[in-house]
Design a protein around this motif. Structure first.
Motif, PDB file in Angstrom:
ATOM      1  N   ARG A   1      -2.657  11.841  -3.950  1.00  0.00           N
ATOM      2  CA  ARG A   1      -1.944  12.552  -5.275  1.00  0.00           C
ATOM      3  C   ARG A   1      -2.334  11.789  -6.569  1.00  0.00           C
ATOM      4  NH1 ARG A   1       1.845  12.327  -8.585  1.00  0.00           N
ATOM      5  NH2 ARG A   1       2.527  10.140  -8.084  1.00  0.00           N
ATOM      6  N   VAL A   2      -2.104  10.598  -6.538  1.00  0.00           N
ATOM      7  CA  VAL A   2      -2.699   9.978  -7.965  1.00  0.00           C
ATOM      8  C   VAL A   2      -4.111  10.174  -8.526  1.00  0.00           C
ATOM      9  CG1 VAL A   2      -2.531   7.751  -8.979  1.00  0.00           C
ATOM     10  CG2 VAL A   2      -0.617   8.445  -7.413  1.00  0.00           C
TER      11      VAL A   2
ATOM     12  N   GLY B   1      -7.588  -6.793  -1.682  1.00  0.00           N
ATOM     13  CA  GLY B   1      -7.376  -6.575  -3.179  1.00  0.00           C
ATOM     14  C   GLY B   1      -7.808  -5.617  -3.982  1.00  0.00           C
ATOM     15  N   ASP B   2      -8.378  -4.441  -3.294  1.00  0.00           N
ATOM     16  CA  ASP B   2      -8.730  -3.329  -3.883  1.00  0.00           C
ATOM     17  C   ASP B   2      -7.536  -2.484  -4.211  1.00  0.00           C
ATOM     18  OD1 ASP B   2     -10.175  -0.979  -4.541  1.00  0.00           O
ATOM     19  OD2 ASP B   2     -10.478  -0.306  -2.749  1.00  0.00           O
ATOM     20  N   ARG B   3      -7.623  -2.258  -5.698  1.00  0.00           N
ATOM     21  CA  ARG B   3      -6.732  -1.106  -6.255  1.00  0.00           C
ATOM     22  C   ARG B   3      -7.277  -0.100  -7.161  1.00  0.00           C
ATOM     23  NH1 ARG B   3      -4.583  -4.097  -3.142  1.00  0.00           N
ATOM     24  NH2 ARG B   3      -2.811  -5.534  -3.461  1.00  0.00           N
ATOM     25  N   GLU B   4      -8.381  -0.005  -7.033  1.00  0.00           N
ATOM     26  CA  GLU B   4      -9.114   0.961  -7.921  1.00  0.00           C
ATOM     27  C   GLU B   4      -9.652   2.211  -7.228  1.00  0.00           C
ATOM     28  OE1 GLU B   4     -11.891  -0.375 -11.066  1.00  0.00           O
ATOM     29  OE2 GLU B   4     -13.645   0.425  -9.625  1.00  0.00           O
ATOM     30  N   ILE B   5      -9.208   3.396  -8.241  1.00  0.00           N
ATOM     31  CA  ILE B   5      -9.486   4.697  -7.827  1.00  0.00           C
ATOM     32  C   ILE B   5     -10.696   5.202  -8.472  1.00  0.00           C
ATOM     33  CG2 ILE B   5      -9.075   7.167  -8.053  1.00  0.00           C
ATOM     34  CD1 ILE B   5      -6.026   6.395  -7.343  1.00  0.00           C
TER      35      ILE B   5
ATOM     36  N   PHE C   1       0.889  -1.380   0.003  1.00  0.00           N
ATOM     37  CA  PHE C   1       0.003  -0.049  -0.085  1.00  0.00           C
ATOM     38  C   PHE C   1       1.039   1.234  -0.188  1.00  0.00           C
ATOM     39  CE2 PHE C   1      -2.547   3.246   2.466  1.00  0.00           C
ATOM     40  CZ  PHE C   1      -3.520   3.315   1.360  1.00  0.00           C
ATOM     41  N   PRO C   2       0.778   2.100  -0.982  1.00  0.00           N
ATOM     42  CA  PRO C   2       1.389   3.125  -0.937  1.00  0.00           C
ATOM     43  C   PRO C   2       1.304   4.339  -0.092  1.00  0.00           C
ATOM     44  CG  PRO C   2       0.087   3.311  -2.913  1.00  0.00           C
ATOM     45  CD  PRO C   2      -0.175   2.019  -2.126  1.00  0.00           C
ATOM     46  N   GLY C   3       0.449   4.364   0.781  1.00  0.00           N
ATOM     47  CA  GLY C   3      -0.031   5.313   1.427  1.00  0.00           C
ATOM     48  C   GLY C   3      -1.167   6.281   1.190  1.00  0.00           C
ATOM     49  N   ASP C   4      -1.836   6.742   2.156  1.00  0.00           N
ATOM     50  CA  ASP C   4      -3.054   7.498   1.753  1.00  0.00           C
ATOM     51  C   ASP C   4      -2.730   8.929   0.917  1.00  0.00           C
ATOM     52  OD1 ASP C   4      -4.612   6.040   3.112  1.00  0.00           O
ATOM     53  OD2 ASP C   4      -4.462   6.832   5.002  1.00  0.00           O
TER      54      ASP C   4
END
Length: 376
Positions: free
Chosen positions: A171-172, A210-214, A163-166
């Motif tokens: 930002r992305v 498994g959630d990877r979606e924005i 997890f890259p962090g909140d």
């Protein structure tokens, strides 16, 4: 002399916001407690020596999380799924209809049905709180013709790994969602006042599940307000001439979005000169597309008049990019800005059947801005 351009803010509607506009404020979400029953369900699911208890606790936790707005859905779902595997090894048959419904509920929870994970492009939804800020665990899809809190216009897949962090996820999301809005709602003039870009992002807990979606969406900056009707405005709903015009206008919109973040030209004179050059090149692209298209007879003259103003504007923005002092920059910038705001734009839009009311820009409103996101 026109007021100096200022920081880049969100663009809730219209081709671009005035360069001196202020960004919207946003209140960061408050930490939400993790449901203790969800943690217990996960532990029992991993141990798997009392799978029935872990399964029951997982389902109880899902109900509590939905009612209380707590975190821990990933733990509850994982505990339920792991316990169900263990229970399947113990039980040979499940013959009743009630048992079949029970297993369907477990599978739906694991797939994320009825949650933010299940939202797709073009869908509209409501949230339990009616707000698009903070944290949510489930949403209710509704027809876009009905009142709703948000409309999904794009989805962005994040890469795997840790997890890259909140902050990095936000930002992305901010960068990608604002870049993608025009592909769904091409005509910024047609967006209602108060509409801005928001997004639903994974949490560290949902990431483990498994959630990877924005999920990128449009919402109302007034938390008490709602939307009615779809905001979709793309090649599926535009005629070829309208689509061609908006593609050309998009060059200028995107360049205007790149206004430097400095509050004044004096603070970043070099940056504003570069930006003026970008606007000049964008106008060159818009002029080229407008000039190459075969317009309907009743739109030929209005579009030709617009192109004449855009050519004059391109020259002024180009001179602003070469300015060696502030007074010269302001003089050329002012003329260039007035020309891209000329009435010929309205006349061309009217001839093509597009929105003709200039967007109203708000300053200091709620929503949008630095953190227009909601974690799921």
């Amino acid at each position: 002399m026109p007021p100096p351009p200022g920081p880049q803010g969100p663009y809730p509607q219209g081709p671009y916001a005035p360069p001196w506009g202020q960004p919207y404020g946003a209140v960061p979400p408050r930490p939400t407690p993790v449901n203790g029953v969800a943690i217990a369900a996960f532990v029992l699911g991993v141990l798997c020596f009392v799978p029935a208890v872990g399964l029951v606790l997982g389902l109880v936790a899902l109900g509590q999380i939905k009612r209380r707005g707590e975190r821990g859905k990933g733990f509850a779902v994982a505990g339920s799924v792991l316990s169900s595997v263990g229970l399947a090894l113990w039980v040979v048959t499940l013959s009743t209809g009630a048992a079949a419904d029970f297993w369907d509920g477990v599978k739906d929870a694991a797939r994320g049905e009825g949650t933010a994970y299940a939202l797709e492009k073009g869908q509209c939804f409501t949230t339990p709180s009616g707000s698009l800020q903070g944290v949510t665990y489930d949403v209710d899809e509704v027809p876009c013709e009905e009142e709703h809190d948000g409309e999904v216009f794009a989805a962005v897949q994040l890469p795997g790994g840790a997890f890259p962090g909140d902050e990095e996820v936000a930002r992305v999301a901010d960068e990608r969602c604002y870049a993608l809005q025009d592909s769904y709602a091409m005509d910024r003039w047609a967006l209602p006042v108060g509409v801005d870009v928001y997004y639903l992002t994974p949490t560290s807990q949902s990431w483990r599940a498994g959630d990877r979606e924005i999920t990128c969406l449009f919402g109302n900056t007034d938390e008490r307000g709602t939307l009615t009707g779809s905001l979709r405005n793309d090649d599926r709903r535009l005629d070829p001439d309208q689509h061609a015009y908006l593609v050309a206008e998009g060059y200028l919109n995107r360049a205007m979005d790149e206004v430097p973040a400095a509050e004044s030209v004096e603070e970043d004179f070099a940056g504003h000169r570069v930006w003026a050059g970008q606007v000049s090149e964008a106008l060159r692209g818009e002029i080229g597309l407008l000039g190459r298209h075969d317009w309907p007879a009743d739109a030929e003259r209005p579009v030709a008049d617009l192109v004449a103003d855009l050519k004059a504007a391109q020259e002024q923005w180009g001179l602003a990019a070469k300015a060696t002092d502030l007074d010269s920059f302001y003089a050329h910038y002012g003329q260039g800005y007035d020309l891209v705001e000329a009435d010929t734009t309205v006349a061309a839009r009217e001839a093509l059947g597009l929105a003709t009311t200039r967007p109203v820009y708000e300053e200091g409103g709620d929503g949008g801005g630095e953190s227009p996101g909601k974690e799921v």
